[in-house]
Design an enzyme around this catalytic site. Structure first.
Site, PDB file in Angstrom:
ATOM      1  CB  SER A   1      -8.496   0.908   5.443  1.00  0.00           C
ATOM      2  OG  SER A   1      -9.235   2.091   5.305  1.00  0.00           O
TER       3      SER A   1
ATOM      4  CE  LYS B   1      -3.922   2.047   2.529  1.00  0.00           C
ATOM      5  NZ  LYS B   1      -4.872   1.884   3.650  1.00  0.00           N
TER       6      LYS B   1
ATOM      7  CB  SER C   1      -8.086   3.876   2.653  1.00  0.00           C
ATOM      8  OG  SER C   1      -7.281   3.257   3.631  1.00  0.00           O
TER       9      SER C   1
END
Ligand code: GLN
Length: 486
Positions: A175, A76, A151
């Site tokens: 997330s 990420k 997210s």
């Protein structure tokens, strides 16, 4: 090769079916070909990946390979990667290349993993749909008119689209688990403090936790093993010893006590989702578990408490982005104040600005007691509810989300309906507890997630429970129908 899990790929590399270099090249080609559709990557790190793959092959030839050596991963884009841009999904960090690696990146590198690139995310991890990214929204591989969740939307979509077998994510309010559910993959949010956050760009520091996103619980165990554990560079990281997660995957579930919080099975959730979750629970009964209803009576307070506390922490964390030290800087500032104002006005997107304003308001004099202190008190009450419930049962099971993947743009103009996405996930972050999301079927053509919640540091139990389910069901092996296999 694209459908294989980490564990299967590890065996294939040991057998010599293909080399890490061949695997890496094949995945990089596939990403280049298909990710124009999904937009799940922000940056590809081809050169470094090919070098890491060659080094991994050499280690293997020398008989020094571990279970993870030569296996591909993507991070990420809020984990700092030395020499590879770390944007956090924001214009503010569009030009930022970290001089060091996050601890978890360093550990996975040491284990011999190959970093293919950095995945798309909501700006500064604020969002539930990946639509707040400066780099554009990510498309859900199950239906490209729909969001992948957020997210960690890029991390989830990349795994679902078979662009990479595993990714890292972060979970401040859901997330990891919510995009895992919406994309039909396995996502583990460990106990607060289980994995070092050194080098992970902070959103809300008393909530943030990193974790693995994979296609099976077995793979999540492999990754967690390498990621977890004490870190002198992060004083909030737990010193508790890391157990052998793979060793307990096959423990029997006979006698397992499952709690079903009645507040999580109430109206307002898609009936098909509730049905899938109930079906999953009956599989556990067949495996010898017993089920009882429990109550988490303050569930309805979790969203308001979170959306005071997380923005408050964010407003403080994000004050470091001022155009002075790194990241975006506005052109020809008149004076220091102009530098701050225009840099931040230009660098941050609308959702980040909204959070900074809410957080600053909640922390300002005269409002602190009414909002921030009150929210902290609610946080404690919610935590105590979980502690009481987990005295009676071994794990809690529930849906991950109230609805399956929604359409791009559907909730964009209504922040509150977007915040409601987190109703079943964020109370765990308030309490600091671990939770895992695993695929348990479909609502129409869209994946549904089952959430399994455990006590502090019970990751081994969660992985065991999830793995046993994945031994008797095949939901986790399903791939989106129209994925190009080429
Ligand atoms: N959707 C939540 C938020 O926007 C959670 C995000 C997260 O876990 N990073 O705050």
């Amino acid at each position: 090769m694209f459908n294989l899990t980490l564990s299967e790929l590890s065996q294939a590399l040991s057998r010599g079916d293909f080399s890490s270099l061949e695997l890496t090249q094949a995945l990089l080609d596939r990403i280049q070909r298909l990710d124009t559709t999904y937009n799940s990557f922000i940056t590809l790190s081809e050169e470094q990946a090919l070098e890491q793959a060659k080094a991994a092959d050499a280690l293997r030839a020398a008989g020094k390979a571990t279970a993870l050596t030569g296996l591909p991963i993507a991070h990420k884009d809020l984990f700092c990667t030395q020499g590879i841009r770390t944007s956090c999904g924001s214009k503010m960090l569009d030009n930022f290349v970290s001089p060091y690696n996050a601890t978890l990146v360093e550990r996975l590198n040491q284990a011999g993993m190959v970093t293919l690139g950095k995945t798309n995310m909501d700006e500064f991890a604020m969002g539930s749909s990946n639509e707040s990214s400066y780099y554009g929204s990510v498309k859900n591989p199950w239906d490209t008119d729909r969001v992948p969740g957020g997210s960690s939307g890029g991390s989830a979509a990349a795994v679902a689209a078979r662009l990479v077998p595993a990714t890292t994510g972060s979970d401040t309010g859901g997330s990891i688990r919510q995009p895992a559910a919406l994309c039909g993959i396995t996502g583990l949010k460990p106990t607060y403090g289980r994995i070092s956050r050194y080098g992970m760009i902070a959103y809300a520091s008393s909530f943030d936790q990193a974790g693995p996103m994979t296609r099976s619980a077995e793979d999540a165990a492999l990754l967690l093993q390498a990621m977890a554990g004490e870190d002198p560079l992060d004083s909030t990281c737990s010193t508790q010893a890391v157990p052998d997660y793979s060793a307990t995957l096959n423990d029997s579930l006979a006698g397992l006590r499952i709690g079903l919080p009645k507040e999580y099975f109430a109206e307002g959730t898609d009936p098909q989702i509730l049905q899938r979750v109930r079906e999953a629970i009956s599989e556990f009964e067949k495996l010898g578990a017993s089920v009882k209803e429990i109550s988490l009576p303050n569930t309805q307070l979790s969203i308001p408490a979170y959306y005071i506390l997380a923005p408050a922490e964010a407003s403080s964390n994000l004050s470091r982005f001022d155009g002075v030290r790194y990241g975006h800087r506005c052109a020809s500032p008149k004076d220091l104040e102009d530098l701050y104002k225009r840099t931040r006005a230009e660098g941050f997107g609308p959702e980040v600005k909204r959070r900074i304003m809410v957080g600053t308001y909640a922390l300002s004099e005269g409002f602190y007691d009414a909002y921030y202190r009150k929210a902290q008190q609610i946080r404690r009450v919610i935590q105590q509810d979980f502690v009481a419930a987990l005295n009676e049962v071994d794990v809690i099971m529930a849906p991950v989300t109230p609805c399956s993947a929604f359409r791009l743009g559907e909730k964009n103009s209504d922040p509150v309906s977007m915040y409601m996405e987190d109703i079943f996930t964020l109370s765990l972050n308030l309490a600091g507890l671990p939770g895992i999301s695993i695929p348990c079927g479909f609502a129409d053509h869209l994946p549904v997630g089952l959430q399994i919640i455990g006590n502090y540091f019970a990751e081994g139990k969660l992985l065991n429970v999830a793995h046993q389910y994945q031994q008797v069901t095949a939901w986790h092996t399903q791939a989106p129908a129209n994925l190009s296999e080429g």
